[in-house]
Design a protein around this motif. Structure first.
Motif, PDB file in Angstrom:
ATOM      1  N   GLN A 105       0.831  -1.204   0.000  1.00 37.98           N
ATOM      2  CA  GLN A 105       0.000   0.000   0.000  1.00 37.98           C
ATOM      3  C   GLN A 105       0.865   1.253   0.000  1.00 37.98           C
ATOM      4  N   PHE A 106       1.965   1.201   0.756  1.00 37.89           N
ATOM      5  CA  PHE A 106       2.875   2.344   0.788  1.00 37.89           C
ATOM      6  C   PHE A 106       3.363   2.663  -0.616  1.00 37.89           C
ATOM      7  N   PHE A 107       3.858   1.681  -1.361  1.00 37.57           N
ATOM      8  CA  PHE A 107       4.412   1.920  -2.697  1.00 37.57           C
ATOM      9  C   PHE A 107       3.316   2.329  -3.687  1.00 37.57           C
ATOM     10  N   TYR A 108       2.134   1.739  -3.543  1.00 38.44           N
ATOM     11  CA  TYR A 108       1.010   2.053  -4.426  1.00 38.44           C
ATOM     12  C   TYR A 108       0.604   3.518  -4.293  1.00 38.44           C
ATOM     13  N   TYR A 109       0.407   3.955  -3.057  1.00 39.93           N
ATOM     14  CA  TYR A 109      -0.039   5.331  -2.845  1.00 39.93           C
ATOM     15  C   TYR A 109       1.102   6.335  -2.984  1.00 39.93           C
ATOM     16  N   PHE A 110       2.336   5.885  -2.752  1.00 42.27           N
ATOM     17  CA  PHE A 110       3.477   6.775  -2.982  1.00 42.27           C
ATOM     18  C   PHE A 110       3.589   7.105  -4.472  1.00 42.27           C
ATOM     19  N   LEU A 111       3.434   6.085  -5.315  1.00 44.69           N
ATOM     20  CA  LEU A 111       3.435   6.313  -6.757  1.00 44.69           C
ATOM     21  C   LEU A 111       2.321   7.284  -7.147  1.00 44.69           C
ATOM     22  N   PHE A 112       1.155   7.097  -6.565  1.00 41.36           N
ATOM     23  CA  PHE A 112       0.010   7.951  -6.861  1.00 41.36           C
ATOM     24  C   PHE A 112       0.295   9.406  -6.517  1.00 41.36           C
ATOM     25  N   ILE A 194      -7.574   9.697 -10.490  1.00 43.44           N
ATOM     26  CA  ILE A 194      -7.801   9.742  -9.043  1.00 43.44           C
ATOM     27  C   ILE A 194      -8.824   8.680  -8.650  1.00 43.44           C
ATOM     28  N   GLY A 195      -9.882   8.544  -9.451  1.00 44.13           N
ATOM     29  CA  GLY A 195     -10.870   7.507  -9.189  1.00 44.13           C
ATOM     30  C   GLY A 195     -10.285   6.114  -9.278  1.00 44.13           C
ATOM     31  N   ALA A 196      -9.323   5.915 -10.198  1.00 45.74           N
ATOM     32  CA  ALA A 196      -8.680   4.613 -10.347  1.00 45.74           C
ATOM     33  C   ALA A 196      -7.891   4.239  -9.096  1.00 45.74           C
ATOM     34  N   PHE A 197      -7.187   5.207  -8.514  1.00 45.92           N
ATOM     35  CA  PHE A 197      -6.353   4.931  -7.340  1.00 45.92           C
ATOM     36  C   PHE A 197      -7.146   4.908  -6.042  1.00 45.92           C
TER      37      PHE A 197
END
Length: 261
Positions: A105-112, A194-197
């Protein structure tokens, strides 16, 4: 007197430093992507004199301070954007680290959030949101949401449709009524990303906060600079701010929902 660095602070320091180093790369992306040139080659150089940047001139935040905010070659002023982006990126890494730890989750939202930083500064500088960022973000956000995000793939796909669809309808209605373009296609794709993430549930909050902050900023601009009512204001940074607040400050989002009940 002996001073000892608290070992508990090392993770904080390391995460912030690595985040700010990535922020240094974001500055390259912000500068080069609108020019449609490689973000990998050639190496970093002064945009004024072309002098290559040595490793010691590329240390996040500190190099800007040591150089006095000027190029070591031609002495031209270096934009404050560079340390600001590095501080933002390091802060984003730190906040996500304390919320999610070192996890998927950290890497996913960091990329976002890193994508949002790049998009926001490009939009501020050039009033464009490159498709290579928003469309790539839509695909990555949707695909990885199935494995990482709590909302899952279905809510991610719904977020893409709802986010992009709402702004498309708003832009279409504005054009029909005024024969002027209000929102660009980049903003529509950004909200779809934004909706995708974040999933479809984030869309109402992001729209509300972006409209509120955008209106406040526009009002200030009119008062301070005498800007016209139809002055072009990039909307991407306000959408990005709304998305970041939704992700980082869940209590703020809950407060917003309580106002609607």
């Amino acid at each position: 007197m002996n001073y000892q660095f608290d070992s508990a602070l090392w993770p904080t320091f390391i995460v912030f430093f690595i985040g700010s180093c990535i922020g240094s790369f974001l500055n390259v992306c912000i500068h080069r992507i609108p020019q449609k040139v490689s973000i990998v080659y050639p190496g970093s150089s002064c945009p004024k004199c072309g002098k290559g940047i040595a490793w010691w001139e590329n240390i996040p935040i500190l190099s800007y301070i040591f150089l006095g905010g000027r190029c070591s070659g031609c002495k031209s002023r270096i934009s404050m954007r560079y340390p600001i982006v590095e501080i933002l990126s390091g802060s984003v890494a730190l906040v996500l680290f304390y919320r999610f730890g070192i996890s998927l989750q950290f890497f996913y939202y960091f990329l976002f959030l890193e994508l949002l930083i790049v998009i926001s500064f490009i939009d501020l500088d050039h009033k464009i949101i490159p498709d290579v960022l928003s469309l790539t973000g839509i695909v990555i956000g949707a695909l990885i949401s199935h494995f990482v995000a709590d909302h899952g793939l279905f809510n991610s796909l719904l977020g893409i449709v709802l986010g992009g669809g709402i702004l498309f309808l708003v832009a279409w209605a504005y054009f029909i009524c005024t024969r002027r373009e209000g929102l660009g296609g980049g903003d529509i794709k950004l909200l779809a990303m934004i909706g995708a993430f974040l999933g479809w549930k984030a869309i109402p909050f992001v729209l509300f906060l972006s409209a509120l902050t955008g209106s406040i900023f526009g009002g200030i601009l009119i008062l301070v600079k005498g800007a016209g009512r139809h002055s072009e204001i990039p909307y991407g940074p306000f959408l990005s701010l709304g998305a970041a607040v939704y992700l980082i400050c869940p209590n703020f989002e809950k407060f917003f929902l309580s106002l609607l009940v």
